[in-house]
Design an enzyme around this catalytic site. Structure first.
Site, mmCIF file in Angstrom:
data_model
loop_
_atom_site.group_PDB
_atom_site.id
_atom_site.type_symbol
_atom_site.label_atom_id
_atom_site.label_comp_id
_atom_site.label_asym_id
_atom_site.label_seq_id
_atom_site.Cartn_x
_atom_site.Cartn_y
_atom_site.Cartn_z
ATOM 1 N N GLY A 274 -5.376 -4.589 15.636
ATOM 2 C CA GLY A 274 -4.132 -4.438 16.375
ATOM 3 C C GLY A 274 -2.904 -4.439 15.501
ATOM 4 O O GLY A 274 -1.840 -4.893 15.924
ATOM 5 N N GLY A 275 -3.021 -3.943 14.263
ATOM 6 C CA GLY A 275 -1.869 -3.875 13.373
ATOM 7 C C GLY A 275 -0.876 -2.800 13.802
ATOM 8 O O GLY A 275 -1.096 -2.074 14.779
ATOM 9 N N ILE B 97 0.582 0.492 14.150
ATOM 10 C CA ILE B 97 -0.122 1.764 14.010
ATOM 11 C C ILE B 97 0.618 2.753 13.121
ATOM 12 O O ILE B 97 -0.004 3.484 12.339
ATOM 13 C CB ILE B 97 -0.391 2.381 15.413
ATOM 14 C CG1 ILE B 97 -1.358 3.560 15.306
ATOM 15 C CG2 ILE B 97 0.915 2.789 16.088
ATOM 16 C CD1 ILE B 97 -2.753 3.187 14.893
ATOM 17 N N HIS C 16 -2.599 7.206 -4.543
ATOM 18 C CA HIS C 16 -2.706 6.086 -3.614
ATOM 19 C C HIS C 16 -2.838 4.791 -4.392
ATOM 20 O O HIS C 16 -3.483 4.745 -5.440
ATOM 21 C CB HIS C 16 -3.941 6.254 -2.719
ATOM 22 C CG HIS C 16 -4.455 4.967 -2.131
ATOM 23 N ND1 HIS C 16 -5.498 4.241 -2.710
ATOM 24 C CD2 HIS C 16 -4.065 4.254 -1.052
ATOM 25 C CE1 HIS C 16 -5.717 3.157 -1.986
ATOM 26 N NE2 HIS C 16 -4.870 3.136 -0.981
ATOM 27 N N SER D 90 0.848 -1.191 0.000
ATOM 28 C CA SER D 90 0.000 0.000 0.000
ATOM 29 C C SER D 90 0.882 1.239 0.000
ATOM 30 O O SER D 90 2.007 1.221 0.528
ATOM 31 C CB SER D 90 -0.926 0.015 1.221
ATOM 32 O OG SER D 90 -0.162 0.036 2.424
ATOM 33 N N ASN E 292 -3.051 0.246 -3.607
ATOM 34 C CA ASN E 292 -3.051 -0.882 -2.678
ATOM 35 C C ASN E 292 -3.355 -2.138 -3.479
ATOM 36 O O ASN E 292 -4.338 -2.180 -4.233
ATOM 37 C CB ASN E 292 -4.115 -0.679 -1.590
ATOM 38 C CG ASN E 292 -4.244 -1.866 -0.651
ATOM 39 O OD1 ASN E 292 -4.733 -2.927 -1.030
ATOM 40 N ND2 ASN E 292 -3.826 -1.683 0.581
ATOM 41 N N SER F 43 2.467 2.170 10.556
ATOM 42 C CA SER F 43 2.276 1.786 9.158
ATOM 43 C C SER F 43 0.853 2.064 8.706
ATOM 44 O O SER F 43 0.621 2.505 7.576
ATOM 45 C CB SER F 43 2.611 0.300 8.974
ATOM 46 O OG SER F 43 3.959 0.052 9.289
#
Length: 398
Positions: A356-357, A359, A202, A188, A204, A361
């Site tokens: 909960g990835g 943050i 952008h 991304s 992804n 990034s």
């Protein structure tokens, strides 16, 4: 409107909490312990019980992703599968996005004159990521390109939402439910130039796969897209950008361009702003598995490889354009719209926040600066009004 598997999964996961804990005891979650002083009348009415059950469902539903661990050097592969297993789509897709990250960062850095800062991490059970960010550059205010590989698990209800199956899975009739293992890999990027006449871009691209589990077959699909967000309309720029992706689409399937262009226009909608689009579109697709995996992989790879030629010439043309303070303020207000969409509606951002990835990034996509002014209405007939009209009424550029 029928939702795709990917949309159903994202919709299901978008309401889940950030916590990775999935226990029966709600007291295991900070801030969710029982209040011993609840009013007896409320207890008799069952209010506390209902709230506790609601919390229990939320905690059980949280997707499980392990905490990342920083590393000084990026491994050759972030997949658990052997990198020599060239037949694995997991390995092939990771290799493709790693190459795309290298190529795109190299081209951007050469134009800007400043290198990217890199952070890398791994997770104990497999997977990890590489974040590259160029901040405060000569051309770009902020540009980032992230690659991630995730091994996680989702609750059965999320799997059912994604696949449309009504089958009861695991121990859903009582006790701790089993969780469906999944793999996800993606790249991304968002790039915000300094100059108001150079557009933001952008992209992804991702591959998602669930493992065979409790007799339920594996599911897989591809998703992604590239879109452009100018502050001022330049028809030649937009014709070039859209034309590049129209050519990629038509190379693979004549139905792709009109379908994915409209999908992009319909996806990047800021509903609380009178259905204003975030920008001027591009392509967007999700849940793509109607052909064999290698065929769709080749399409995704071509889309990734089109980023540099579709976008960088526009920045090169406008990075040194003269602009006024008023035009810079308009750019900052448009970036405010970008922030609103990403934090409220973007499925990738909300998925990362809810699972909960990493943050830093996840929030890499936000601009370094933005602006909100009260009730700004562009003067009729002005270039700013033209941009707003294009965001409210998507146009055909190629």
């Amino acid at each position: 409107m029928r939702l795709s598997c990917g949309q159903r999964l994202q919709q299901q996961l978008s309401v889940l909490p950030v916590s990775n804990v999935h226990q029966h005891n709600p007291a295991a979650v900070p801030g969710q312990t029982c209040n011993k002083h609840l009013h007896r009348k409320a207890l008799r009415k069952g209010q506390h019980t209902l709230r506790t059950k609601k919390r229990l469902v939320q905690v059980q539903s949280a997707p499980a992703i392990e905490q990342e661990q920083a590393v000084a050097e990026v491994p050759d592969s972030l997949c658990k599968e052997s990198s020599s297993n060239q037949g694995s789509m997991r390995v092939k897709f990771e290799a493709a996005v790693r190459r795309a990250q290298d190529d795109i960062c190299k081209a951007v850095s050469e134009m800007d004159g400043k290198p990217f800062h890199e952070d890398a991490w791994v997770r104990p059970g497999g997977g990890g990521g590489v974040s590259r960010v160029l901040q405060g550059g000569n051309v770009w205010e902020k540009a980032g390109v992230n690659v991630s590989v995730v091994y996680g698990s989702m609750p059965p209800e999320a799997y059912r939402a994604a696949t449309g199956t009504a089958k009861k899975l695991g121990q859903e009739n009582g006790g701790q439910p089993d969780r469906v293992p999944f793999f996800a890999c993606g790249i991304s990027s968002v790039m915000h130039p300094h100059n108001p006449f150079a557009p933001t871009m952008h992209f992804n691209y991702r591959y998602f796969e669930t493992e065979e589990w409790n007799g339920v077959p594996s599911q897989w699909w591809f998703g992604g897209g590239t879109d452009i967000t100018p502050s001022y309309i330049n028809a030649d720029d937009l014709k070039h950008f859209h034309g590049a992706y129209k050519a990629v689409c038509e190379k693979h399937d004549p139905e792709y361009w009109p379908k994915f262009k409209k999908w992009c226009d319909d996806y990047f909608v800021i509903k609380h702003r009178n259905n204003e689009r975030r920008g001027c579109g591009g392509i967007f697709f999700d849940d793509l598995n109607d052909k064999d995996a290698d065929t769709i992989f080749n399409f995704s790879q071509d889309c990734q490889q089109a980023v540099v030629d579709s976008y960088l010439p526009l920045v090169a043309q406008h990075k040194d354009d003269d602009f006024t303070e008023k035009q810079k303020q308009w750019q900052q207000m448009r970036r405010g719209r970008y922030v609103e969409f990403n934090l409220v509606y973007d499925r990738g951002t909300t998925f990362g926040l809810k699972t909960g990835g990493r943050i830093e990034s996840i929030l890499m996509s936000l601009p370094l600066t933005s602006r909100w002014e009260y009730n700004v209405m562009p003067e009729p007939g002005s270039p700013e009004a033209d941009l707003l009209d294009a965001c409210l009424n998507p146009r055909q550029w190629a």
